[in-house]
Motif scaffolding. Structure first.
Motif, PDB file in Angstrom:
ATOM      1  N   CYS A  35      52.936  61.979  25.368  1.00 61.05           N
ATOM      2  CA  CYS A  35      51.533  62.262  25.663  1.00 61.05           C
ATOM      3  C   CYS A  35      50.853  62.559  24.335  1.00 61.05           C
ATOM      4  O   CYS A  35      51.493  62.548  23.288  1.00 61.05           O
ATOM      5  CB  CYS A  35      51.410  63.450  26.616  1.00 61.05           C
ATOM      6  N   ALA A  79      47.114  61.293  27.704  1.00 64.61           N
ATOM      7  CA  ALA A  79      47.267  60.724  26.359  1.00 64.61           C
ATOM      8  C   ALA A  79      45.992  59.963  25.993  1.00 64.61           C
ATOM      9  O   ALA A  79      45.506  60.055  24.868  1.00 64.61           O
ATOM     10  CB  ALA A  79      48.470  59.786  26.302  1.00 64.61           C
ATOM     11  N   ALA A  80      45.443  59.236  26.956  1.00 62.03           N
ATOM     12  CA  ALA A  80      44.207  58.483  26.704  1.00 62.03           C
ATOM     13  C   ALA A  80      43.058  59.433  26.385  1.00 62.03           C
ATOM     14  O   ALA A  80      42.276  59.189  25.463  1.00 62.03           O
ATOM     15  CB  ALA A  80      43.860  57.622  27.918  1.00 62.03           C
ATOM     16  N   VAL A  81      42.962  60.532  27.141  1.00 61.47           N
ATOM     17  CA  VAL A  81      41.900  61.510  26.888  1.00 61.47           C
ATOM     18  C   VAL A  81      42.052  62.092  25.474  1.00 61.47           C
ATOM     19  O   VAL A  81      41.100  62.177  24.704  1.00 61.47           O
ATOM     20  CB  VAL A  81      41.935  62.654  27.930  1.00 61.47           C
ATOM     21  N   ASP A 119      43.797  60.845  22.800  1.00 59.19           N
ATOM     22  CA  ASP A 119      43.582  59.839  21.746  1.00 59.19           C
ATOM     23  C   ASP A 119      42.088  59.602  21.549  1.00 59.19           C
ATOM     24  O   ASP A 119      41.598  59.553  20.426  1.00 59.19           O
ATOM     25  CB  ASP A 119      44.243  58.504  22.123  1.00 59.19           C
ATOM     26  N   GLY A 120      41.381  59.446  22.663  1.00 61.50           N
ATOM     27  CA  GLY A 120      39.951  59.149  22.586  1.00 61.50           C
ATOM     28  C   GLY A 120      39.159  60.315  22.016  1.00 61.50           C
ATOM     29  O   GLY A 120      38.301  60.127  21.154  1.00 61.50           O
ATOM     30  N   PRO A 153      35.736  62.359  27.464  1.00 59.36           N
ATOM     31  CA  PRO A 153      35.423  60.988  27.042  1.00 59.36           C
ATOM     32  C   PRO A 153      33.960  60.818  26.612  1.00 59.36           C
ATOM     33  O   PRO A 153      33.668  60.106  25.644  1.00 59.36           O
ATOM     34  CB  PRO A 153      35.738  60.144  28.284  1.00 59.36           C
ATOM     35  N   ALA A 169      32.545  59.856  22.699  1.00 59.16           N
ATOM     36  CA  ALA A 169      31.585  58.817  22.314  1.00 59.16           C
ATOM     37  C   ALA A 169      30.498  59.416  21.421  1.00 59.16           C
ATOM     38  O   ALA A 169      30.123  58.831  20.396  1.00 59.16           O
ATOM     39  CB  ALA A 169      30.980  58.183  23.557  1.00 59.16           C
ATOM     40  N   ARG A 228      36.281  42.791  13.013  1.00 59.79           N
ATOM     41  CA  ARG A 228      37.610  43.244  13.424  1.00 59.79           C
ATOM     42  C   ARG A 228      38.665  43.131  12.324  1.00 59.79           C
ATOM     43  O   ARG A 228      39.834  42.885  12.604  1.00 59.79           O
ATOM     44  CB  ARG A 228      38.091  42.470  14.650  1.00 59.79           C
ATOM     45  N   ARG A 267      41.195  44.746   9.630  1.00 61.83           N
ATOM     46  CA  ARG A 267      41.974  45.982   9.739  1.00 61.83           C
ATOM     47  C   ARG A 267      41.348  47.060   8.865  1.00 61.83           C
ATOM     48  O   ARG A 267      40.897  46.776   7.753  1.00 61.83           O
ATOM     49  CB  ARG A 267      43.411  45.733   9.308  1.00 61.83           C
TER      50      ARG A 267
END
Lengths: 163, 253
Positions: free
Chosen positions: B63, B104-106, B108-109, B174, B178, B225, B227
């Motif tokens: 996570c 984990a998404a929350v 990371d974001g 989230p 942003a 895009r 790197r």
């Protein structure tokens, strides 16, 4: 349209929402998984994690109308839990004509699996399943995040043979 | 029975070392088991039960290291119920399994892509404008904020178990991620502006323009895009090389 179909045991997580969704410019994530669809906690958790402007659906694999997703004007990311689920989805209409690439994200270590990439471990039957999916027309690749190099099926088979 | 306050604090302290024994097979599994162990010792006096409990928390786990504290707290919430015979041993595992990906998404974001870059840009701008105390202050505020959030999430997980999602939803991380990303981009733009003005003032107008052109080329490449790290280094070395060349040409005259 279906921008990508991904096999990932962790379903919706950081690599998916922070990596792939912006990269693909996807506006919708479709999680096709029987277990997650049956869990109110899983559905609530996935909805909570979504960045603004992104939608998510969580449905059993057999309930997804793949034709409608392919025809949708939205760019859609499909997430499946396993190789077996991808085969069921193929039988249900998730065809290579609707989404050419089948991405392997995270399949964790277990006793019968061998290491392919840092995040992908595969069992013999799973490699067989991937061969059938490739024979059906999918371009199979192991790639955790968009900036990683894609590992194709031939290389996956070679590494499995060595492991 | 419930886990005493002092033990909860000890578990939280151990949550800070979640990734210390990261490995490819189980990822954060050893860190998780190590963190929750003091609570399991309190809940299971029978050594066989305690050992079984510790073993079940050795399964693969991954996570975000900050938001994971909510899952450690929630796993203790569920283990208390298991110890009291109110739910099966599979309860805490299902909880971990279901929440690890979305949290984990929350994390990371919000933390990796929002809060940390924002404070990085703030520290850079502050240091340019006010000197090194601004750097120290930025680091201090970032760490107080993230530790407070980790503690809050841990407590919320422990107190409310599955309801932790409602608490988390109320924070709308989230959406804040942003906003922080946008604010961080603005700060970076201001830094480039200050850099250009300062270069123009010290060396000449051409140096300022050159710096702006290099920065703009980097931004455009990223828009296509490219790197991040190679682009940053390419833009920096291009700017430096052209600057040095200009100096040589001018000096040769």
């Amino acid at each position: 349209m279906i921008a990508l179909a991904r096999i990932d045991e962790r379903l919706v997580h950081g690599q998916v929402l922070v990596g792939w969704v912006p990269h693909l410019e996807a506006r919708r994530v479709v999680v096709a998984d029987d277990e997650a669809a049956a869990s109110p906690l899983a559905r609530a958790a996935m909805t909570l994690a979504l960045p603004p402007g992104t939608e998510a659906d969580v449905s059993p694999v057999g309930d997804v109308d793949w034709g409608a997703l392919a025809a949708s004007p939205q760019r859609i990311l499909v997430v499946l839990r396993s190789v077996a689920a991808a085969e069921r989805a193929l039988a249900g209409g998730l065809t290579p004509a609707r989404t050419p690439v089948l991405n392997l994200g995270n399949l964790h270590h277990s006793a019968e699996r061998r290491p392919i990439t840092p995040s992908v471990f595969l069992s013999g039957p799973e490699v067989e399943g991937l061969r059938r999916l490739a024979a059906a027309g999918f371009r199979v690749e192991a790639r955790a995040v968009p900036l990683d190099d894609a590992v194709d099926l031939a290389e996956i088979e070679r590494r499995w043979g060595e492991g | 029975m419930s886990v005493p306050e002092a033990t909860l604090r000890r578990v939280f302290w151990r949550c800070l070392f979640l990734q210390a024994a990261w490995n490819r097979r189980g990822m954060q599994n050893l860190g998780f088991a190590y963190a929750i162990d003091p609570a399991l010792r309190r809940l299971y006096s029978d050594p066989a039960l305690r050992s079984a409990a510790l073993r079940r928390h050795l399964g693969a786990f991954s996570c975000h290291p900050y938001t994971a504290s909510a899952i450690v707290g929630g796993a203790i919430h569920h283990e208390e119920r298991v110890a009291a015979g109110q739910e099966p041993v599979a309860g805490p595992l299902a909880y971990k399994q279901v929440l690890q990906g979305p949290l984990a998404a929350v994390g990371d974001g919000f933390f990796w892509a929002g809060l940390r870059p924002f404070f990085g840009a703030l520290a850079a701008l502050g240091t340019l404008a006010l000197g090194w105390p601004a750097l120290v202050a930025s680091l201090l505020v970032y760490n107080v904020l993230h530790l407070w959030l980790r503690w809050t999430l841990f407590r919320a997980g422990y107190r409310s178990g599955d309801e932790v999602l409602t608490r988390l939803a109320a924070l709308s991380l989230p959406a804040w991620a942003a906003r922080l990303r946008d604010a961080g981009s603005v700060l970076c733009g201001v830094i480039a502006g200050i850099g250009a003005l300062s270069a123009a003032g010290r060396i000449g107008i051409g140096a300022g323009a050159l710096l702006l052109v290099s920065a703009a080329a980097g931004v455009v490449a990223l828009g296509y895009r490219a790197r991040l790290l190679p682009t940053t280094y390419a833009a920096l070395s291009l700017g430096t090389a052209v600057g040095a060349l200009a100096q040589v040409v001018r000096g040769g005259r």
